[in-house]
Design a protein around this motif. Structure first.
Motif, PDB file in Angstrom:
ATOM      1  N   ASP A   1      44.797  43.238  48.892  1.00 33.72           N
ATOM      2  CA  ASP A   1      45.649  42.210  48.299  1.00 33.72           C
ATOM      3  C   ASP A   1      47.020  42.791  47.903  1.00 33.72           C
ATOM      4  O   ASP A   1      47.248  44.006  47.973  1.00 33.72           O
ATOM      5  CB  ASP A   1      44.918  41.599  47.097  1.00 33.72           C
TER       6      ASP A   1
ATOM      7  N   HIS B   1      36.953  43.361  48.592  1.00 37.14           N
ATOM      8  CA  HIS B   1      38.213  42.772  48.119  1.00 37.14           C
ATOM      9  C   HIS B   1      38.871  43.779  47.189  1.00 37.14           C
ATOM     10  O   HIS B   1      38.325  44.088  46.130  1.00 37.14           O
ATOM     11  CB  HIS B   1      37.947  41.454  47.393  1.00 37.14           C
TER      12      HIS B   1
ATOM     13  N   SER C   1      41.718  43.765  44.875  1.00 34.74           N
ATOM     14  CA  SER C   1      42.589  42.739  44.295  1.00 34.74           C
ATOM     15  C   SER C   1      44.008  43.269  44.088  1.00 34.74           C
ATOM     16  O   SER C   1      44.278  44.465  44.275  1.00 34.74           O
ATOM     17  CB  SER C   1      42.023  42.283  42.961  1.00 34.74           C
ATOM     18  N   GLY C   2      44.870  42.358  43.631  1.00 33.65           N
ATOM     19  CA  GLY C   2      46.285  42.712  43.483  1.00 33.65           C
ATOM     20  C   GLY C   2      46.493  43.956  42.637  1.00 33.65           C
ATOM     21  O   GLY C   2      45.885  44.114  41.580  1.00 33.65           O
TER      22      GLY C   2
ATOM     23  N   MET D   1      33.783  44.354  45.019  1.00 36.48           N
ATOM     24  CA  MET D   1      34.950  43.603  44.557  1.00 36.48           C
ATOM     25  C   MET D   1      35.647  44.462  43.498  1.00 36.48           C
ATOM     26  O   MET D   1      35.040  44.808  42.488  1.00 36.48           O
ATOM     27  CB  MET D   1      34.464  42.275  43.968  1.00 36.48           C
TER      28      MET D   1
ATOM     29  N   GLY E   1      38.517  44.531  40.828  1.00 34.80           N
ATOM     30  CA  GLY E   1      39.374  43.590  40.108  1.00 34.80           C
ATOM     31  C   GLY E   1      40.822  44.065  40.029  1.00 34.80           C
ATOM     32  O   GLY E   1      41.135  45.235  40.274  1.00 34.80           O
ATOM     33  N   SER E   2      41.679  43.131  39.639  1.00 36.52           N
ATOM     34  CA  SER E   2      43.121  43.401  39.616  1.00 36.52           C
ATOM     35  C   SER E   2      43.456  44.673  38.846  1.00 36.52           C
ATOM     36  O   SER E   2      42.906  44.927  37.782  1.00 36.52           O
ATOM     37  CB  SER E   2      43.850  42.254  38.926  1.00 36.52           C
TER      38      SER E   2
ATOM     39  N   ALA F   1      38.635  43.690  36.026  1.00 37.14           N
ATOM     40  CA  ALA F   1      40.083  43.933  36.082  1.00 37.14           C
ATOM     41  C   ALA F   1      40.479  45.078  35.147  1.00 37.14           C
ATOM     42  O   ALA F   1      39.958  45.200  34.034  1.00 37.14           O
ATOM     43  CB  ALA F   1      40.810  42.656  35.675  1.00 37.14           C
TER      44      ALA F   1
ATOM     45  N   LYS G   1      32.547  35.042  40.105  1.00 33.72           N
ATOM     46  CA  LYS G   1      33.996  35.254  40.052  1.00 33.72           C
ATOM     47  C   LYS G   1      34.510  36.027  41.268  1.00 33.72           C
ATOM     48  O   LYS G   1      35.688  36.346  41.342  1.00 33.72           O
ATOM     49  CB  LYS G   1      34.370  35.990  38.765  1.00 33.72           C
ATOM     50  N   ALA G   2      33.640  36.362  42.173  1.00 31.06           N
ATOM     51  CA  ALA G   2      34.067  37.088  43.369  1.00 31.06           C
ATOM     52  C   ALA G   2      34.193  36.158  44.560  1.00 31.06           C
ATOM     53  O   ALA G   2      34.381  36.605  45.683  1.00 31.06           O
ATOM     54  CB  ALA G   2      33.089  38.215  43.697  1.00 31.06           C
TER      55      ALA G   2
ATOM     56  N   LEU H   1      35.613  34.190  47.315  1.00 28.02           N
ATOM     57  CA  LEU H   1      36.905  34.404  47.972  1.00 28.02           C
ATOM     58  C   LEU H   1      37.302  33.136  48.704  1.00 28.02           C
ATOM     59  O   LEU H   1      36.473  32.433  49.253  1.00 28.02           O
ATOM     60  CB  LEU H   1      36.785  35.569  48.954  1.00 28.02           C
TER      61      LEU H   1
ATOM     62  N   ARG I   1      41.720  33.692  53.540  1.00 28.83           N
ATOM     63  CA  ARG I   1      41.227  34.804  54.346  1.00 28.83           C
ATOM     64  C   ARG I   1      41.124  34.455  55.822  1.00 28.83           C
ATOM     65  O   ARG I   1      40.768  35.312  56.630  1.00 28.83           O
ATOM     66  CB  ARG I   1      39.864  35.262  53.827  1.00 28.83           C
TER      67      ARG I   1
END
Ligand code: COA
Length: 274
Positions: A134, A150, A152-153, A176, A178-179, A197, A260-261, A263, A268
């Motif tokens: 991301d 994933h 994340s950002g 996954m 997190g940000s 995150a 919360k994962a 997508l 995508r």
């Protein structure tokens, strides 16, 4: 490949006398980097017994590439760069979606279905099928990212080139991250794990089970669990301070995705049928 490995190891021994522009040595090194670039070789992999096997000679090849390459000016429209290594090419044929502003270096490998938002993947790194890198995420040299991951950002996956025997970061399939998490120093995130995150995972960070208080590992998040940034009290001569740790707050069923994962399939979507 054994012959190529022997040649690289030989060049590594002679590295002090090698200089940029040594065409014969560079041709050998380029052959090894092409194997990484095409996904025919990888810097590290997880063996059947779960241990991480590092192929040092491929890291040596990357270090030799820097030694043997001269700086060149690269111009892209109004942009100008100065570097020794080219960027990766041929994304469409590889089934990889790369949003403007993203770049991956030659010698990294992206499996089909990877999406790179404006982000960066360094040489020797590998990103598995259908994984999302991301916006502003960075995948450091030699890091090994699994499939359906994933990042994340703003996630920072640390790179490792030297020393050649040092294990790279490994993020296993379905994880996954997190940000703004940072995963560095040979740390490892198990299959299907969710890192909350802002978590920081380095090789020496304790991972603690919130249910039992047990220290599960240093630098390794077990598969199928949710781990968040926390702190633990530590007493020093100067007083009591909180040092960071990761706390496993939940266990997921094998194969279960945290809600919360989820997508966004539209984001995508690839538009590429492989
Ligand atoms: C870790 C995470 C999955 C937990 O979600 P959850 O399972 O629904 O759990 P909850 O939100 O109920 O939180 C459980 C506890 O952990 C804490 N917590 C949640 N997220 C945390 C985080 N990132 N860091 C530290 N603590 C966190 C909560 O405060 C809560 O504490 P409490 O029990 O005292 O109330 C979620 O908070 C998270 O970080 N998601 C990442 C989001 C993200 O980065 N998305 C990327 C978009 S591109």
């Amino acid at each position: 490949m054994a012959d190529l490995q022997a040649q690289i190891e030989d060049l590594w021994e002679q590295r002090a006398s090698l200089t940029a522009g040594d065409g014969d040595a560079l041709a050998v090194v380029r052959e090894a980097i092409d194997l990484l670039d095409q996904g025919q070789a990888r810097v590290a992999e997880v063996a059947a017994d779960g241990s991480v096997v590092v192929h040092q000679w491929l890291k040596q090849a990357i270090l030799l590439l820097f030694k043997l390459s001269a700086m060149e000016t690269i111009e892209v429209g109004p942009f100008e760069y100065a570097d020794k290594l080219p960027l990766k090419r041929g994304y469409q044929a590889a089934g990889v979606r790369v949003v403007p502003g993203a770049s991956a270096r030659w010698g990294s490998f992206l499996e089909p279905g990877v999406i790179m938002m404006p982000s960066y993947v360094n040489i020797g790194a590998r990103v598995g099928a259908n994984s999302m890198v991301d916006t502003w995420a960075t995948v450091g040299s030699c890091a090994q990212i699994g499939s359906n991951v994933h990042l994340s950002g703003g996630v920072g996956i640390g790179g490792v080139l030297e020393p050649p025997q040092a294990a790279p970061v490994i993020i296993e399939d379905d994880a996954m991250i997190g940000s703004r998490c940072m995963v560095v120093e040979g740390a490892r995130v198990g299959q299907g794990a969710f890192l909350g995150a802002g978590a920081i995972l380095a090789g020496s960070i304790p991972v603690i089970d919130a249910e039992t208080g047990e220290e599960l590992s240093r630098g390794v998040v077990p598969p199928w669990c949710v781990a968040v940034q926390a702190s633990r009290p530590r007493t020093f001569p100067g007083g009591e301070f909180g040092l960071p740790c990761l706390l496993v707050i939940k266990r997921l069923e094998e194969g279960q995705r945290h809600d919360k994962a989820g997508l966004n399939d539209i984001l995508r979507s690839h538009g590429v049928t492989m």
